[in-house]
Design a protein around this motif. Structure first.
Motif, PDB file in Angstrom:
ATOM      1  N   LEU A   1      22.773  32.235 -37.734  1.00 56.89           N
ATOM      2  CA  LEU A   1      24.174  32.550 -37.466  1.00 56.89           C
ATOM      3  C   LEU A   1      25.009  32.487 -38.742  1.00 56.89           C
ATOM      4  O   LEU A   1      26.165  32.901 -38.755  1.00 56.89           O
ATOM      5  CB  LEU A   1      24.756  31.564 -36.437  1.00 56.89           C
ATOM      6  N   CYS A   2      24.411  31.890 -39.801  1.00 54.59           N
ATOM      7  CA  CYS A   2      25.157  31.744 -41.062  1.00 54.59           C
ATOM      8  C   CYS A   2      24.449  32.472 -42.188  1.00 54.59           C
ATOM      9  O   CYS A   2      24.154  31.877 -43.231  1.00 54.59           O
ATOM     10  CB  CYS A   2      25.289  30.290 -41.495  1.00 54.59           C
TER      11      CYS A   2
ATOM     12  N   GLU B   1      28.158  35.291 -36.820  1.00 55.67           N
ATOM     13  CA  GLU B   1      27.912  36.069 -35.605  1.00 55.67           C
ATOM     14  C   GLU B   1      27.619  35.142 -34.441  1.00 55.67           C
ATOM     15  O   GLU B   1      27.194  34.019 -34.622  1.00 55.67           O
ATOM     16  CB  GLU B   1      26.711  36.984 -35.839  1.00 55.67           C
ATOM     17  N   ARG B   2      27.824  35.646 -33.234  1.00 54.57           N
ATOM     18  CA  ARG B   2      27.513  34.929 -31.997  1.00 54.57           C
ATOM     19  C   ARG B   2      27.930  33.461 -32.020  1.00 54.57           C
ATOM     20  O   ARG B   2      27.101  32.570 -31.903  1.00 54.57           O
ATOM     21  CB  ARG B   2      26.010  35.034 -31.690  1.00 54.57           C
TER      22      ARG B   2
ATOM     23  N   ARG C   1      33.170  27.015 -37.501  1.00 57.77           N
ATOM     24  CA  ARG C   1      33.218  28.219 -36.675  1.00 57.77           C
ATOM     25  C   ARG C   1      34.001  29.329 -37.355  1.00 57.77           C
ATOM     26  O   ARG C   1      33.643  30.494 -37.286  1.00 57.77           O
ATOM     27  CB  ARG C   1      33.830  27.923 -35.302  1.00 57.77           C
TER      28      ARG C   1
ATOM     29  N   ILE D   1      30.164  30.548 -39.488  1.00 57.21           N
ATOM     30  CA  ILE D   1      29.432  31.264 -38.446  1.00 57.21           C
ATOM     31  C   ILE D   1      29.818  32.728 -38.479  1.00 57.21           C
ATOM     32  O   ILE D   1      30.958  33.094 -38.219  1.00 57.21           O
ATOM     33  CB  ILE D   1      29.743  30.682 -37.045  1.00 57.21           C
TER      34      ILE D   1
ATOM     35  N   LEU E   1      19.668  27.958 -35.978  1.00 62.48           N
ATOM     36  CA  LEU E   1      21.111  28.124 -36.181  1.00 62.48           C
ATOM     37  C   LEU E   1      21.425  28.801 -37.505  1.00 62.48           C
ATOM     38  O   LEU E   1      22.475  29.423 -37.654  1.00 62.48           O
ATOM     39  CB  LEU E   1      21.827  26.771 -36.126  1.00 62.48           C
TER      40      LEU E   1
END
Lengths: 99, 386
Positions: free
Chosen positions: A14-15, A50-51, A44, A48, A11
């Motif tokens: 994503l960050c 992306e995706r 979110r 985040i 994960l």
């Protein structure tokens, strides 16, 4: 409210590939408590990059993402209704990858 | 002390661990919906796996067992737990880590670093075998040739057939046919030199967990692959082949494996294979995860359904013979790996992919993916491909 958020199991990609985030979150206006639901929507929006569909599905985390609040399964504390306190550590781990 | 007490009151409610009734719970088990503490979790997790091993008679004392190690969560936990149980219950096994290098840049090179660390952390020797050595092709080479579709077919077939190579079997006699697989005698000698005397494997264990097996049952139903469906829930496979394979984690939930690794701070690597987003399995996985959320027991129940399926006697099943080219088990004249390799080597990358016409016998007839006049029912069992 000071919180430490950790992302694992892929994960972190994503960050911006940062695993640990120390954040300061303002309580939502109408109430004086912060729930996991509020936190998720904050994450979110703010962390985040992306995706987002890899992290969340609707209001909650994508199935296959485990959440621990102070090293404790969030299923024990009410999942989205879990209330958070200052200095809490929240860990998100994805299980959706090869083993 | 007050702050942490307040926290634990909130986190675990006023409940205590279901098993010991002493400590605060940290996990809700999907299998049983019990709330248990860390120490009880370790015990229950390890004991259940021990029972699966014993009840299914997975090992015999003195066996040399290779642990399929990818550096991921399942194989890391497998290596840790198996090594611990081997000690605790005196299985008498000679364990080592076995890694396959498919030649996928950015994915496999990083995960191999993790396995090398596992070798040190768990004190288990490591052997690495590469597709390049065995087949002459890396996955990166293959993808360059065939594009981004059907990669998983190649990788999966090649991975499973790695054990057919004599590097692994107990005899040191190398079949002459093996020479056809290597492009030059020099490569042949290098591959031979690298592994032959070292590997001598009796059994291979992999970290396939309950979620994986439930996904596979569903996938095979969705594809109408009855032959695979009848085999995919077996805890041990390939008993009539060179190396039997078994899955001690067959009834272990993925969530518990990840939690175990987290609490025990086990080192693992977690990135998706870069070629996998296009794989059909992703849909089955998504579905299983959604299902687990609604009814966690569903995963074990799907496995049970898979185990208890009975095939109608009128269903035509493919017969198992051997491949003409390499001698591996095959229901066709040539096994899948030989067909795929022939396709690659001749620059016909679609060979072996898509619906077969008649028998797949290695003739360089380029199989088209179009539909035929034949109806679905007349197709031989297990011969539908995506």
């Amino acid at each position: 409210m000071q919180l430490t958020l950790e992302f694992g199991g892929g994960l972190e990609l994503l960050c911006d590939s940062i695993k640990i985030h120390k954040v300061n979150i303002n309580l939502p206006n109408e109430s004086d408590i912060l729930t996991m639901k509020d936190l998720l929507s904050w994450v979110r929006t703010n962390l985040i990059k992306e995706r987002p569909e890899m992290f969340m599905k609707g209001d909650t985390v994508r199935p296959g993402v485990l959440v621990l609040v102070n090293d404790c399964d969030w299923e024990l504390s009410g999942q989205l209704d879990t209330t958070l306190e200052d200095k809490d550590v929240i860990v998100f781990i994805s299980t959706l990858h090869g083993g | 002390m007050e702050a942490s007490e307040a926290k634990s009151k909130r986190a675990g409610g006023s409940r205590l661990c279901c098993i010991c009734n002493k400590r605060r719970p940290v996990l809700k088990r999907p299998k049983t919906l019990q709330q248990i503490c860390r120490e009880c979790f370790y015990e229950v997790f390890e004991e259940e796996i021990h029972q699966v091993i014993v009840q299914n008679r997975l090992f015999k004392s003195g066996e040399r067992v290779a642990i399929g190690a990818s550096g991921g969560k399942d194989s890391t936990v497998l290596a840790y737990v198996l090594s611990e149980l081997n000690r605790r219950h005196n299985y008498g096994l000679d364990l080592f880590l076995l890694s396959i290098d498919e030649g996928i840049t950015g994915y496999r090179d990083d995960s191999l670093e993790t396995v090398k660390r596992n070798e040190v952390q768990y004190g288990l020797p490591l052997q690495i075998v590469s597709y390049k050595d065995l087949y002459g092709w890396t996955m990166d080479d293959i993808v360059k040739m065939i594009g981004l579709k059907n990669n998983c077919t190649f990788c999966g077939v090649f991975r499973r057939q790695v054990s057919k190579h004599s590097l692994f079997t107990q005899t040191f006699i190398i079949p002459i046919i093996f020479c056809f697989m290597i492009s030059s005698l020099i490569d042949f000698l290098k591959a031979l030199d690298r592994g032959a005397t070292l590997l001598k494997v009796d059994k291979l264990v992999t970290g396939h967990n309950a979620d994986d097996i439930a996904e596979t049952v569903l996938l095979n139903i969705l594809r109408g692959d009855i032959a695979r469906l009848s085999r995919c829930t077996s805890i041990t496979t390939g008993e009539d082949g060179p190396i039997p394979r078994c899955k001690p984690f067959k009834y272990t939930y993925e969530k518990e494996i990840v939690m175990y690794a987290y609490f025990k701070k086990l080192d693992y690597f977690s990135t998706e294979c870069i070629y996998s987003p296009n794989a059909y399995r992703g849909f089955a996985r998504e579905f299983i995860k959604d299902l687990e959320r609604l009814r966690p027991r569903a995963i074990l129940d799907i496995i049970k359904s898979g185990e208890d399926f009975r095939i109608a006697t009128t269903t035509k099943m493919p017969e198992q013979g051997t491949c003409e080219r390499c001698g591996y088990i095959s229901s066709q004249k040539w096994c899948k790996a030989c067909v795929l390799l022939e396709g690659l080597n001749r620059g016909l990358p679609k060979m072996g992919i898509g619906r077969p016409r008649g028998s797949v016998n290695g003739d360089n007839k380029h199989t088209k993916a179009g539909s035929t006049a034949k109806s679905i029912e007349s197709k031989q069992c297990g011969s539908l491909d995506f």
